[in-house]
Design a protein around this motif. Structure first.
Motif, short mmCIF file in Angstrom:
data_model
loop_
_atom_site.label_atom_id
_atom_site.label_comp_id
_atom_site.label_asym_id
_atom_site.label_seq_id
_atom_site.Cartn_x
_atom_site.Cartn_y
_atom_site.Cartn_z
N ASP A 17 -11.41 -63.74 122.53
CA ASP A 17 -10.54 -63.94 121.37
C ASP A 17 -11.00 -65.13 120.54
O ASP A 17 -11.04 -65.05 119.30
CB ASP A 17 -9.09 -64.14 121.83
N ARG A 20 -5.10 -54.82 107.43
CA ARG A 20 -5.80 -56.09 107.51
C ARG A 20 -6.86 -56.26 106.42
O ARG A 20 -7.22 -57.38 106.08
CB ARG A 20 -6.43 -56.22 108.89
N HIS A 30 -2.83 -44.99 114.16
CA HIS A 30 -2.57 -46.41 114.35
C HIS A 30 -3.81 -47.24 114.06
O HIS A 30 -3.72 -48.33 113.46
CB HIS A 30 -2.09 -46.67 115.78
N VAL A 47 -9.69 -55.37 115.17
CA VAL A 47 -8.72 -54.51 115.84
C VAL A 47 -8.96 -54.56 117.34
O VAL A 47 -10.08 -54.80 117.81
CB VAL A 47 -8.80 -53.05 115.34
N GLN A 48 -7.87 -54.34 118.11
CA GLN A 48 -7.92 -54.29 119.56
C GLN A 48 -7.43 -52.93 120.04
O GLN A 48 -6.66 -52.25 119.35
CB GLN A 48 -7.07 -55.39 120.17
N LYS A 87 -4.21 -47.35 110.33
CA LYS A 87 -3.19 -48.21 109.73
C LYS A 87 -3.54 -49.69 109.91
O LYS A 87 -3.44 -50.48 108.96
CB LYS A 87 -1.83 -47.91 110.37
N ARG A 88 -3.97 -50.09 111.11
CA ARG A 88 -4.31 -51.48 111.34
C ARG A 88 -5.49 -51.92 110.47
O ARG A 88 -5.49 -53.01 109.91
CB ARG A 88 -4.66 -51.70 112.82
N LYS A 140 -5.33 -52.15 122.43
CA LYS A 140 -3.92 -52.03 122.78
C LYS A 140 -3.03 -51.71 121.59
O LYS A 140 -1.92 -51.22 121.76
CB LYS A 140 -3.44 -53.31 123.46
N GLU A 141 -3.50 -51.97 120.37
CA GLU A 141 -2.72 -51.66 119.17
C GLU A 141 -3.23 -50.42 118.45
O GLU A 141 -2.75 -50.11 117.36
CB GLU A 141 -2.75 -52.86 118.21
N CYS A 142 -4.19 -49.73 119.04
CA CYS A 142 -4.78 -48.56 118.39
C CYS A 142 -4.83 -47.39 119.37
O CYS A 142 -5.91 -46.86 119.68
CB CYS A 142 -6.18 -48.87 117.87
#
Length: 720
Positions: free
Chosen positions: A112, A151, A143, A133-134, A146-147, A136-138
């Motif tokens: 990170d 961003r 999704h 992007v990571q 969208k991320r 866990k959010e995709c």
């Protein structure tokens, strides 16, 4: 103000303008600090060293990221110029998405921080359009899309299924949101580039290439490639490939394991759409070596770690997380613990400041110095009159402490150059008798007298077998190490090394003459063997030859090589003694490895068992105090259930367990043992018990069993 005279009314009492003061870091440090009379000075010294650690490590991380960024910049320029060519191969290459496979290693906690720094540098130097992007959010393609759009465009993005829920959103939100598609991103990018181009009317527009500053690339960083759903990643790449002519996309894959991950996740039909180039980051062990070299193996940093603390931090790094950031946090933890718990840490600073602080020590501090084990050993070696002065005269003790502080700083100034020289001489030897990394040699020197080690003796023997070229190269490196050191002893050692190197250069002419003499001495007895002789004469001749070889003189190179090894050995014995032999070493060295292990190397199972067995330790409620080995009946339900389950065998009868629990809880509620309600199970107690049992099962202390339906199996045994 009195309001008793008014029967009815509403009165306003304004609160005081003074707000409750929030404790600062300084207040937290001083609270409970041992030796509070100079705690402010120690806090300031600790803060300065903390800031130095932070600044040095950030500089190292920026330098590491800068090297990666330079490689990525070259990669983007190469891809940009390729697209401008008109030949068929260039056009085929231009239709692919430039992809940088960035292998960072398995030090996941550091990723990170690395990607954050990398993203900032890319935005400053390459392009303002960077999105990270990571996995866990995709979880799905929509999704991920969208991320990325949110961003890059810095706006609200709506999905198709979200547009149906119009009633849940206001008109303002709908007006500001955009549709989730790459078509929307293309329109936004074109508008952005036209807007930036129109802002500079004096410049003539160049050909539309990616190296055009008006058309910066759109960089998408996948931080943890291995964790992404392969299907989602494949679909996203297929969609992006259709827009590559309109949108200058660029991918950065963060890989923790191996570059072959890309082949496993992406079929050939998808990976062929990518122009992949591999970038290897500095490995975590190399990064650790750089940090140790910058923070630990230097006399400029006065705070030191003992061998046990150093071993704990390195063990956590090698066997747990491979995180350099956590290693640095361990150093910072030891730093705070040292300055908080050691009143004499007021002397743990640069030499000039330490000498001034010595003269300001109180009588209590001087008594603490007299109780130090290293100072007691120093006093025992002095004459009787000097011992009396050191134990009774504070003024004399301060003068002696100034001298001892100077000696301690001289020790560190000479220790680290000689340590590097010894590592240089031995790190290339077969089987690495003193370790391959300098941290291994440093641990050996911290732990015990290094020249009494068997591995050290074998290393010295191996050095006496080195060839001339190898030895000269090693001596030149040692001379370079000693070059910047301003110590008188190190300057003298460097001069001696240069003299030895000069002697090696003069050996060529002498070696030829010596070699011919040696050959004659070896051949002469052999010539006599050609004559006919009996067995006794032959045995006698062979014994004479053996004695001649044993007693033969060493050639000039062997003599000089032995002189070099003896010189290195003398430097080691003079400057690499363990820190414990230095008086007042407790001022600079932190040795509480137990505290570091307790804070950093957490053992959740032990902590949970301690909390369940002794809840007062964590809750600090006086009603929870109990005798050793027992739990108060006022403890939480899970603690009572845990204590009762320890008294059972491998199989626990739930009904008996419930009855025992109800009895303990009834006593906690104040019911008399002879009353009718004592130990009676009502719905509330039953629900509380079921909840406690469920929590114990979740924590892994019990599990259901098929042997008996009304029983549970205990997963722990003995006193745990």
């Amino acid at each position: 103000m009195s309001t008793s005279s008014v029967s009815k009314g509403c009165f306003v009492f304004k609160p005081s303008a003074k707000k409750k003061k929030t404790p600062s870091l300084k207040d937290y440090f001083i609270h409970g600090c041992e030796g509070a009379e100079d705690s402010e000075t120690r806090f300031q010294l600790c803060q300065n060293l903390w800031d130095k650690i932070k600044a040095d490590t950030e500089a190292l991380q920026d330098e590491l990221n800068r090297k990666i960024l330079d490689s990525l910049l070259d990669f983007t320029r190469k891809c940009s110029t390729t697209r401008q060519h008109s030949d068929w191969a260039a056009q085929m290459r231009a239709s692919e998405i430039p992809t940088a496979a960035l292998v960072l290693g398995v030090n996941v906690p550091d990723h990170d921080m690395t990607f954050q720094s990398l993203s900032d540098l890319l935005q400053q130097s390459v392009s303002p359009h960077v999105a990270s992007v990571q996995a866990k959010e995709c979880g799905a393609l929509k999704h991920l899309m969208k991320r990325v759009l949110e961003r890059l465009m810095d706006t609200e993005v709506t999905l198709d299924d979200e547009e149906e829920e119009v009633t849940e959103q206001t008109s303002t939100q709908l007006h500001n949101s955009v549709h989730c598609s790459l078509e929307t991103l293309c329109d936004w990018y074109i508008a952005k580039t036209k807007k930036s181009f129109s802002g500079t009317p004096g410049k003539k527009r160049s050909s539309p290439g990616r190296d055009d500053p008006q058309q910066p690339p759109v960089v998408i960083i996948f931080k943890d490639l291995e964790a992404f759903n392969p299907r989602v990643l494949q679909d996203f790449i297929l969609i992006c490939s259709r827009y590559i002519q309109r949108l200058p996309l660029m991918f950065i894959f963060g890989i923790a394991t191996s570059p072959s991950t890309i082949q496993h996740m992406l079929p050939h039909s998808v990976s062929s759409l990518l122009c992949i180039e591999l970038f290897q980051s500095l490995s975590c062990t190399q990064h650790l070596a750089t940090v140790i070299d910058k923070l630990i193996l230097t006399p400029d940093f006065p705070f030191k770690l003992s061998d046990k603390v150093m071993q704990v931090l390195i063990s956590i790094f090698l066997y747990h997380d491979f995180s350099v950031r956590n290693f640095i946090k361990g150093i910072q933890l030891a730093l705070v613990e040292h300055f908080h718990s050691q009143p004499l840490s007021v002397l743990c600073c640069k030499k000039k400041e330490a000498l001034l602080n010595v003269m300001q020590l109180s009588h209590t501090d001087l008594e603490r110095i007299r109780q130090l084990p290293s100072f007691k050993r120093y006093v025992e070696k002095q004459e009787l009159q000097e011992q009396t002065n050191l134990t009774t005269d504070d003024t004399h003790l301060k003068e002696v402490c100034r001298k001892l502080i100077k000696d301690l700083h001289k020790y560190h100034k000479n220790y680290y150059p000689i340590l590097r020289c010894l590592h240089t001489m031995t790190s290339a030897l077969p089987r690495y008798p003193l370790g391959k990394q300098i941290r291994e040699l440093h641990l050996i020197c911290l732990e015990k007298t290094v020249w009494e080690n068997e591995d050290y003796q074998s290393a010295m023997k191996l050095l006496k077998m080195l060839a001339k070229d190898e030895l000269i190269t090693l001596l030149q490196r040692c001379a370079e190490i000693l070059q910047p050191v301003k110590s008188k002893k190190m300057k003298k050692a460097r001069v001696h090394l240069e003299e030895l190197l000069a002697k090696f250069r003069q050996l060529d002419t002498v070696a030829a003459e010596t070699q011919s003499c040696v050959e004659d001495s070896l051949i002469s007895p052999v010539k006599n063997l050609g004559k006919k002789t009996d067995l006794f004469q032959l045995q006698k001749t062979l014994l004479e030859m053996n004695e001649t070889r044993r007693s033969k003189k060493l050639n000039p190179f062997e003599l000089l090589r032995n002189e070099v090894v003896e010189f290195i050995d003398s430097l080691v014995k003079s400057h690499l003694s363990p820190p414990e032999t230095q008086t007042l070493n407790e001022v600079c060295y932190y040795s509480s490895s137990t505290a570091v292990r307790r804070h950093l190397n957490a053992t959740p199972r032990t902590s949970i068992q301690a909390a369940l067995s002794s809840p007062y330790y964590y809750l600090q409620n006086n009603s929870l105090k109990s005798e050793e080995g027992s739990v108060s009946n006022a403890a939480p339900d899970i603690c009572i259930a845990y204590k009762l389950h320890l008294e059972c065998g491998r199989l626990i009868n739930l009904y008996d367990w419930l009855e025992a629990y109800a009895t303990v809880v009834s006593a906690a509620e104040g019911n008399h043992p002879d009353s009718d309600n004592f130990g009676k199970v009502d719905e509330v107690k039953h629900a509380r018990f079921i909840r406690a049992v469920s929590e114990l099962e979740f924590l892994g202390f019990i599990k259901s069993t098929k042997k008996k339906t009304d029983h549970v199996a205990r997963l722990t045994w003995g006193g745990c």
